[in-house]
Design a protein around this motif. Sequence first.
Motif, PDB file in Angstrom:
ATOM      1  N   MET A 185       1.061  -0.928  -0.458  1.00 35.37           N
ATOM      2  CA  MET A 185       0.016  -0.304   0.074  1.00 35.37           C
ATOM      3  C   MET A 185       0.992   0.787  -0.011  1.00 35.37           C
ATOM      4  O   MET A 185       0.217   2.548  -0.915  1.00 35.37           O
ATOM      5  CB  MET A 185      -0.805   0.166   1.770  1.00 35.37           C
ATOM      6  CG  MET A 185      -1.645   1.551   1.328  1.00 35.37           C
ATOM      7  SD  MET A 185      -2.543   2.062   1.138  1.00 35.37           S
ATOM      8  CE  MET A 185      -2.603   3.906  -0.038  1.00 35.37           C
ATOM      9  N   PHE A 186       1.557   1.398   0.448  1.00 38.61           N
ATOM     10  CA  PHE A 186       2.784   2.545   0.708  1.00 38.61           C
ATOM     11  C   PHE A 186       3.997   2.254  -0.027  1.00 38.61           C
ATOM     12  O   PHE A 186       4.460   1.484   0.194  1.00 38.61           O
ATOM     13  CB  PHE A 186       3.122   2.780   2.856  1.00 38.61           C
ATOM     14  CG  PHE A 186       2.233   2.730   3.483  1.00 38.61           C
ATOM     15  CD1 PHE A 186       1.565   4.020   3.048  1.00 38.61           C
ATOM     16  CD2 PHE A 186       1.872   2.102   4.270  1.00 38.61           C
ATOM     17  CE1 PHE A 186       0.079   3.706   4.200  1.00 38.61           C
ATOM     18  CE2 PHE A 186       0.432   2.267   4.999  1.00 38.61           C
ATOM     19  CZ  PHE A 186      -0.342   3.265   5.098  1.00 38.61           C
ATOM     20  N   PRO A 187       4.619   3.322  -0.662  1.00 36.82           N
ATOM     21  CA  PRO A 187       5.536   3.130  -1.040  1.00 36.82           C
ATOM     22  C   PRO A 187       6.531   3.029  -0.731  1.00 36.82           C
ATOM     23  O   PRO A 187       6.993   3.585   1.093  1.00 36.82           O
ATOM     24  CB  PRO A 187       5.964   5.014  -1.663  1.00 36.82           C
ATOM     25  CG  PRO A 187       4.877   5.910  -0.531  1.00 36.82           C
ATOM     26  CD  PRO A 187       4.172   5.057  -0.207  1.00 36.82           C
ATOM     27  N   ASN A 188       7.573   2.197  -1.184  1.00 32.58           N
ATOM     28  CA  ASN A 188       8.906   2.399  -0.236  1.00 32.58           C
ATOM     29  C   ASN A 188       9.710   3.631  -0.267  1.00 32.58           C
ATOM     30  O   ASN A 188      10.696   3.341   0.786  1.00 32.58           O
ATOM     31  CB  ASN A 188      10.310   1.013  -0.955  1.00 32.58           C
ATOM     32  CG  ASN A 188       9.508  -0.289  -0.604  1.00 32.58           C
ATOM     33  OD1 ASN A 188       8.606  -0.523  -0.067  1.00 32.58           O
ATOM     34  ND2 ASN A 188       9.871  -1.197  -1.761  1.00 32.58           N
ATOM     35  N   GLY A 189       9.758   4.968  -0.583  1.00 36.03           N
ATOM     36  CA  GLY A 189      10.446   5.281  -0.538  1.00 36.03           C
ATOM     37  C   GLY A 189       9.581   6.272  -1.657  1.00 36.03           C
ATOM     38  O   GLY A 189       9.849   6.027  -2.013  1.00 36.03           O
ATOM     39  N   LEU A 190      10.432   7.743  -1.385  1.00 35.39           N
ATOM     40  CA  LEU A 190      10.635   9.112  -1.798  1.00 35.39           C
ATOM     41  C   LEU A 190      11.047   9.733  -2.382  1.00 35.39           C
ATOM     42  O   LEU A 190      12.257   9.805  -1.704  1.00 35.39           O
ATOM     43  CB  LEU A 190       8.368  10.083  -2.077  1.00 35.39           C
ATOM     44  CG  LEU A 190       7.602   8.982  -2.427  1.00 35.39           C
ATOM     45  CD1 LEU A 190       5.864   9.808  -0.896  1.00 35.39           C
ATOM     46  CD2 LEU A 190       6.500   8.363  -3.525  1.00 35.39           C
ATOM     47  N   GLN A 191      11.252  10.878  -3.610  1.00 34.64           N
ATOM     48  CA  GLN A 191      12.222  11.435  -3.518  1.00 34.64           C
ATOM     49  C   GLN A 191      11.866  13.009  -3.782  1.00 34.64           C
ATOM     50  O   GLN A 191      10.501  13.436  -5.063  1.00 34.64           O
ATOM     51  CB  GLN A 191      13.268  11.375  -4.145  1.00 34.64           C
ATOM     52  CG  GLN A 191      14.294  10.313  -4.015  1.00 34.64           C
ATOM     53  CD  GLN A 191      15.058  10.318  -4.428  1.00 34.64           C
ATOM     54  OE1 GLN A 191      15.913  10.708  -5.360  1.00 34.64           O
ATOM     55  NE2 GLN A 191      15.888   8.827  -5.194  1.00 34.64           N
ATOM     56  N   THR A 192      12.129  14.364  -3.428  1.00 34.02           N
ATOM     57  CA  THR A 192      11.866  15.453  -3.622  1.00 34.02           C
ATOM     58  C   THR A 192      13.344  16.005  -4.232  1.00 34.02           C
ATOM     59  O   THR A 192      14.118  14.683  -4.402  1.00 34.02           O
ATOM     60  CB  THR A 192      11.379  16.670  -2.433  1.00 34.02           C
ATOM     61  OG1 THR A 192      12.424  16.851  -1.638  1.00 34.02           O
ATOM     62  CG2 THR A 192       9.879  15.886  -1.620  1.00 34.02           C
ATOM     63  N   PRO A 193      12.920  17.400  -4.755  1.00 31.53           N
ATOM     64  CA  PRO A 193      14.001  17.912  -5.430  1.00 31.53           C
ATOM     65  C   PRO A 193      15.672  17.643  -4.139  1.00 31.53           C
ATOM     66  O   PRO A 193      16.621  18.134  -4.579  1.00 31.53           O
ATOM     67  CB  PRO A 193      14.148  19.652  -5.115  1.00 31.53           C
ATOM     68  CG  PRO A 193      12.638  19.196  -6.214  1.00 31.53           C
ATOM     69  CD  PRO A 193      12.108  17.694  -4.854  1.00 31.53           C
ATOM     70  N   ARG A 194      14.816  17.931  -3.031  1.00 28.83           N
ATOM     71  CA  ARG A 194      16.137  18.721  -1.724  1.00 28.83           C
ATOM     72  C   ARG A 194      15.965  17.016  -0.722  1.00 28.83           C
ATOM     73  O   ARG A 194      16.898  17.459  -0.202  1.00 28.83           O
ATOM     74  CB  ARG A 194      16.082  19.461  -1.003  1.00 28.83           C
ATOM     75  CG  ARG A 194      16.168  20.641  -1.877  1.00 28.83           C
ATOM     76  CD  ARG A 194      15.800  21.921  -1.276  1.00 28.83           C
ATOM     77  NE  ARG A 194      14.641  22.361  -1.178  1.00 28.83           N
ATOM     78  CZ  ARG A 194      13.778  23.561  -0.640  1.00 28.83           C
ATOM     79  NH1 ARG A 194      14.834  24.142   0.133  1.00 28.83           N
ATOM     80  NH2 ARG A 194      12.718  23.792   0.030  1.00 28.83           N
ATOM     81  N   LEU A 195      14.787  16.221  -0.929  1.00 27.04           N
ATOM     82  CA  LEU A 195      14.538  15.393   0.613  1.00 27.04           C
ATOM     83  C   LEU A 195      14.520  13.952  -0.226  1.00 27.04           C
ATOM     84  O   LEU A 195      14.038  13.547  -1.030  1.00 27.04           O
ATOM     85  CB  LEU A 195      13.531  15.654   1.452  1.00 27.04           C
ATOM     86  CG  LEU A 195      14.022  17.323   1.561  1.00 27.04           C
ATOM     87  CD1 LEU A 195      11.653  17.315   2.629  1.00 27.04           C
ATOM     88  CD2 LEU A 195      14.511  16.932   2.506  1.00 27.04           C
ATOM     89  N   ARG A 196      15.112  13.138   0.477  1.00 32.07           N
ATOM     90  CA  ARG A 196      14.872  11.715   0.182  1.00 32.07           C
ATOM     91  C   ARG A 196      13.743  11.178   1.574  1.00 32.07           C
ATOM     92  O   ARG A 196      14.253  11.999   2.413  1.00 32.07           O
ATOM     93  CB  ARG A 196      16.127  10.476   0.087  1.00 32.07           C
ATOM     94  CG  ARG A 196      16.260  10.585  -1.135  1.00 32.07           C
ATOM     95  CD  ARG A 196      17.749   9.516  -0.711  1.00 32.07           C
ATOM     96  NE  ARG A 196      18.698  10.062  -0.106  1.00 32.07           N
ATOM     97  CZ  ARG A 196      18.760   9.156   0.993  1.00 32.07           C
ATOM     98  NH1 ARG A 196      17.883   7.687   1.461  1.00 32.07           N
ATOM     99  NH2 ARG A 196      19.579   9.186   1.505  1.00 32.07           N
TER     100      ARG A 196
END
Length: 174
Positions: free
Chosen positions: A1-12
Amino acid sequence: MFPNGLQTPRLRLRPIGLADAAPIFDGYAQDPEVSRYLTWRPHSEIGQTRAYVQACMAATKSRTYVLIRRTDDAVVGAFDLRQTTTTCLGYGYVLGRPFWGHGLMTEALTTVVEWALRQSAIWRIGDVCDVQNLASARVMEKAGLEREGILRRWMVHPNLDQAPRDCFSFSKVR
């Protein structure tokens, strides 16, 4: 259901782990200003933070992510994503005080909201903040959520009062 991780321009955003207890404790869990509008009191010993991390890792209806600054891999905060119903997600977040005012939480929340509303089973993502927590309300507005109203006597914030307090409700739907 939930992602294993996400990224933004400045964050993981990656799932929380036992090794995160020390940087969480040192970075923000002890700070009374950080926990002022949250549902937990500041931690006075690392064992409290370890217990928190273990509870996060054991949860089945939520996933807690640490926010990692991409430039230096520093733990700057945490983000909890919760399945509140089969079609709705809620969340909670915390950010260390040195990182306030730089748009990091808006960036993280925007990414989570975009991910959530791309999921075929999810129709709504939203949560609440204390009516006096105007910084958090602004984060949610800038992340594209709409203020739905005020929920009276909704949530206890023990660092402010033992009685339930009024909260703004925010959401985004598809």
